[in-house]
Scaffold this motif. Sequence first.
Motif, PDB file in Angstrom:
ATOM      1  N   ALA A 175       0.950  -0.934  -0.335  1.00 47.76           N
ATOM      2  CA  ALA A 175       0.156   0.114   0.117  1.00 47.76           C
ATOM      3  C   ALA A 175       1.130   1.287   0.303  1.00 47.76           C
ATOM      4  O   ALA A 175       1.912   1.093   0.498  1.00 47.76           O
ATOM      5  N   ALA A 176       0.393   2.364  -0.523  1.00 43.61           N
ATOM      6  CA  ALA A 176       1.243   3.590  -0.383  1.00 43.61           C
ATOM      7  C   ALA A 176       0.071   4.734  -0.294  1.00 43.61           C
ATOM      8  O   ALA A 176      -1.518   4.267  -0.741  1.00 43.61           O
ATOM      9  N   ILE A 177       0.115   5.451   0.203  1.00 40.43           N
ATOM     10  CA  ILE A 177      -0.260   6.931   0.740  1.00 40.43           C
ATOM     11  C   ILE A 177       0.248   8.114  -0.080  1.00 40.43           C
ATOM     12  O   ILE A 177       1.729   8.529   0.364  1.00 40.43           O
ATOM     13  N   THR A 178      -0.615   9.179  -0.517  1.00 39.84           N
ATOM     14  CA  THR A 178       0.303  11.030  -0.555  1.00 39.84           C
ATOM     15  C   THR A 178       0.542  11.324   0.100  1.00 39.84           C
ATOM     16  O   THR A 178       0.145  11.045   1.499  1.00 39.84           O
ATOM     17  N   ARG A 179       1.361  12.632  -0.029  1.00 38.72           N
ATOM     18  CA  ARG A 179       2.227  13.125   0.927  1.00 38.72           C
ATOM     19  C   ARG A 179       0.871  13.882   2.372  1.00 38.72           C
ATOM     20  O   ARG A 179       0.466  13.902   3.278  1.00 38.72           O
ATOM     21  N   LEU A 180      -0.345  14.065   1.557  1.00 41.33           N
ATOM     22  CA  LEU A 180      -1.938  14.746   2.871  1.00 41.33           C
ATOM     23  C   LEU A 180      -2.730  13.828   2.589  1.00 41.33           C
ATOM     24  O   LEU A 180      -3.472  14.389   2.913  1.00 41.33           O
ATOM     25  N   SER A 181      -2.279  12.599   2.145  1.00 41.52           N
ATOM     26  CA  SER A 181      -3.619  11.127   2.329  1.00 41.52           C
ATOM     27  C   SER A 181      -4.712  11.484   1.387  1.00 41.52           C
ATOM     28  O   SER A 181      -5.929  11.113   2.381  1.00 41.52           O
ATOM     29  N   ALA A 182      -4.560  12.206   0.240  1.00 41.50           N
ATOM     30  CA  ALA A 182      -5.510  12.215  -0.190  1.00 41.50           C
ATOM     31  C   ALA A 182      -5.886  10.929  -1.644  1.00 41.50           C
ATOM     32  O   ALA A 182      -6.699  10.873  -1.463  1.00 41.50           O
ATOM     33  N   ILE A 183      -4.483  10.654  -1.600  1.00 35.05           N
ATOM     34  CA  ILE A 183      -4.931   9.298  -2.279  1.00 35.05           C
ATOM     35  C   ILE A 183      -3.854   8.337  -1.827  1.00 35.05           C
ATOM     36  O   ILE A 183      -3.433   8.105  -1.018  1.00 35.05           O
ATOM     37  N   SER A 184      -4.448   6.807  -1.424  1.00 35.77           N
ATOM     38  CA  SER A 184      -4.269   5.608  -1.095  1.00 35.77           C
ATOM     39  C   SER A 184      -4.107   4.820  -2.989  1.00 35.77           C
ATOM     40  O   SER A 184      -5.327   5.078  -3.289  1.00 35.77           O
ATOM     41  N   ARG A 185      -3.185   3.923  -2.442  1.00 37.85           N
ATOM     42  CA  ARG A 185      -3.326   2.809  -3.638  1.00 37.85           C
ATOM     43  C   ARG A 185      -2.617   1.535  -3.060  1.00 37.85           C
ATOM     44  O   ARG A 185      -2.470   1.350  -2.097  1.00 37.85           O
ATOM     45  N   TYR A 186      -3.353   0.713  -3.865  1.00 35.29           N
ATOM     46  CA  TYR A 186      -3.101  -0.506  -2.925  1.00 35.29           C
ATOM     47  C   TYR A 186      -3.082  -2.080  -3.927  1.00 35.29           C
ATOM     48  O   TYR A 186      -3.595  -1.889  -4.908  1.00 35.29           O
TER      49      TYR A 186
END
Length: 123
Positions: free
Chosen positions: A49-60
Amino acid sequence: QVQLVESGGGLVQVGGSLRLSCAASGGTINGYSMGWFRQAPGSEREFVAAITRLSAISRYADSVKGRFTISRDNAKNTVYLQMNSLKPEDTAVYYCGTSAFGLPMRSSDYKDWGQGTQVTVSS
């Protein structure tokens, strides 16, 4: 360089839950996307999983979608991975990493890594 320390791993039964933490020191994670990877014995490190700097987008990864949730608290300089409905195939050492890119799925796109925390799911 940011130092990362993962924690929260352990032994859990099938269907159980764990919450992993990744605490940063020596710098701030605010400017980075953050990711979780895992590596089982004899296997390559794989994206979770990953998440952008301001938690706007995540990916799994498809294998964890709907079961795992990544989040971050920039004020605490910490990233989390909530893992529910755990399966034996989730058994691995889990690592967190920093990335200057968006939501990379390749480990080579991550710069700083922690030492990992072991997750073992027993059936």
